[in-house]
Design a protein around this motif. Structure first.
Motif, PDB file in Angstrom:
ATOM      1  N   HIS A  92       0.837  -1.203   0.000  1.00 27.37           N
ATOM      2  CA  HIS A  92       0.000   0.000   0.000  1.00 27.37           C
ATOM      3  C   HIS A  92       0.874   1.257   0.000  1.00 27.37           C
ATOM      4  N   THR A  93       1.553   1.481  -1.120  1.00 26.85           N
ATOM      5  CA  THR A  93       2.455   2.626  -1.232  1.00 26.85           C
ATOM      6  C   THR A  93       2.028   3.608  -2.316  1.00 26.85           C
ATOM      7  N   THR A  94       0.968   3.341  -3.039  1.00 27.07           N
ATOM      8  CA  THR A  94       0.506   4.221  -4.116  1.00 27.07           C
ATOM      9  C   THR A  94      -0.919   4.670  -3.833  1.00 27.07           C
ATOM     10  N   LEU A  95      -1.328   5.734  -4.513  1.00 31.80           N
ATOM     11  CA  LEU A  95      -2.675   6.276  -4.370  1.00 31.80           C
ATOM     12  C   LEU A  95      -3.596   5.620  -5.396  1.00 31.80           C
ATOM     13  N   ARG A 103       0.773   9.751   4.128  1.00 29.35           N
ATOM     14  CA  ARG A 103       1.701   8.630   4.115  1.00 29.35           C
ATOM     15  C   ARG A 103       2.544   8.636   5.388  1.00 29.35           C
ATOM     16  N   ALA A 104       2.741   7.439   5.959  1.00 30.21           N
ATOM     17  CA  ALA A 104       3.553   7.299   7.161  1.00 30.21           C
ATOM     18  C   ALA A 104       5.031   7.396   6.795  1.00 30.21           C
ATOM     19  N   LYS A 105       5.787   8.153   7.593  1.00 32.99           N
ATOM     20  CA  LYS A 105       7.223   8.299   7.383  1.00 32.99           C
ATOM     21  C   LYS A 105       8.032   7.419   8.317  1.00 32.99           C
ATOM     22  N   LYS A 199       5.527   9.826  12.682  1.00 37.32           N
ATOM     23  CA  LYS A 199       5.774  10.827  11.655  1.00 37.32           C
ATOM     24  C   LYS A 199       5.014  10.478  10.382  1.00 37.32           C
ATOM     25  N   ALA A 200       4.381  11.493   9.798  1.00 36.98           N
ATOM     26  CA  ALA A 200       3.617  11.294   8.566  1.00 36.98           C
ATOM     27  C   ALA A 200       3.726  12.558   7.723  1.00 36.98           C
ATOM     28  N   GLU A 201       3.235  12.482   6.491  1.00 34.26           N
ATOM     29  CA  GLU A 201       3.309  13.614   5.574  1.00 34.26           C
ATOM     30  C   GLU A 201       2.151  13.547   4.585  1.00 34.26           C
TER      31      GLU A 201
END
Length: 255
Positions: A92-95, A103-105, A199-201
Motif C-alpha cells: 500500500h504505497t501508491t494512491l 503517508r507514514a514516514k 511521523k507522517a506527511e
C-alpha cells in the motif's frame, strides 16, 4: 519617505520621476496620470471527468476490536511481534484514486482513539456531493496485552488491554479526492498529520511520481561506488561486526 498622493481612480497609473526625500508633491517636476484598463486572465476550471467516486463519500466507523469466530469464547492473545511494523511497506504505497493522501514516514501503531480522531477531522470537512475519503488500512486486529501498574509479577501473560493496527514506513493511511484541489483539503490533512503518534506527511500523485523518477535517476547517474550495500558486502573497516540481520535486507534505510 513615502509621499501621500491625492485620491486617484483605481484605473490610473501614477508615474513620478526624480522624487527626492522630504519633498512635497507640489515640488515634483514631472508627474502625470495615465488611465489604463486592466484585464484579468483567469485559468479555465479543472475538469474532473476521470474521478471515480466510491460508494460512501465519508470515512466509515471501524470496529474497536475484531469479532470472534463462532464457537470461540475468548479472544486469543498475541506476541509483541515488532516485525509487524518494522521495515518498509511493500503493497500500500501508491494512491488508488491518484489525488491526495497521508503517508507514514516511520513505524507505529494506530489505536481506536487515533482512528476516531482521523474520521472526525476528515468527515467534518467533507462535502459528500463533490468530495470523498477512504481508509487504506485494516481495522484494529492486533491484541496488545499488559498489566495495570502496581501488580506483582507472575501469573502468566496479562489480559488484553487494547487492539491496534501496526503501520509500516511508507504506507498510505487515508486518501482524499473528488472535485477538489489540494488547497481545499490541506488544512484537515495537516491537522491529522500533526495528531498522529508517528511521523507522517501529505502526499499527492505528483509527489509520488517525482520521487520515483528521482530514485531512478540517482541509480543511473550515481558516481560514488562506496554505497552502504557495497561497504557491507565487502566488509570495509570491519563493518559487519556492527551490522544486524536487517542491515543485509534494507541496507540501513529502515530499522
Amino acid at each position: 519617505m513615502m509621499l501621500k498622493l491625492p485620491f486617484i481612480c483605481k484605473r490610473a497609473l501614477v508615474a513620478i520621476n526624480s522624487v527626492a526625500h522630504s519633498v512635497n508633491i507640489l515640488d515634483v517636476p514631472q508627474w502625470r496620470i495615465i488611465p489604463v484598463a486592466t484585464l484579468k486572465n483567469f485559468k479555465p476550471p479543472i475538469k474532473y471527468d476521470w474521478v471515480e467516486f466510491p460508494e460512501k463519500s465519508k470515512l466509515r466507523i471501524l470496529p474497536k476490536e475484531p469479532q470472534l469466530e463462532p464457537g470461540v469464547l475468548k479472544a486469543p492473545k498475541m506476541t509483541r511481534a515488532i516485525i509487524d511494523k518494522r521495515g518498509p511497506e511493500l503493497v500500500h504505497t501508491t494512491l488508488i484514486h491518484k489525488q491526495f493522501g497521508i503517508r507514514a514516514k516511520g513505524p507505529g501503531e494506530l489505536k481506536f482513539g487515533h482512528i476516531e480522531m482521523i474520521r472526525n477531522t476528515i468527515n467534518r470537512h467533507i462535502e459528500e456531493k463533490r468530495m470523498f475519503a477512504i481508509w487504506r488500512f485494516d481495522a484494529p486486529w492486533k491484541a496488545v496485552s499488559g498489566r495495570k501498574p502496581g501488580i506483582k509479577m507472575g501469573g502468566g501473560k496479562g489480559n488484553i488491554m487494547y487492539y491496534c493496527t501496526p503501520i509500516k514506513s511508507g504506507r498510505i493511511i487515508i486518501e482524499v479526492g473528488g472535485h477538489v484541489e489540494l488547497i481545499e483539503v490541506y488544512r484537515p490533512l495537516r491537522q491529522v498529520v500533526q495528531s498522529l503518534p508517528f511521523k507522517a506527511e501529505i502526499v499527492t500523485q505528483e509527489i509520488l511520481e517525482k520521487e520515483a523518477a528521482k530514485l531512478e535517476w540517482e541509480k543511473k547517474n550515481n558516481l560514488n561506488p562506496f554505497t552502504f550495500e557495497y561497504c557491507l558486502k565487502k566488509n570495509m573497516n570491519g563493518v559487519q561486526i556492527y551490522s544486524g540481520p536487517y542491515d543485509y535486507i534494507w541496507y540501513n534505510k529502515y530499522r
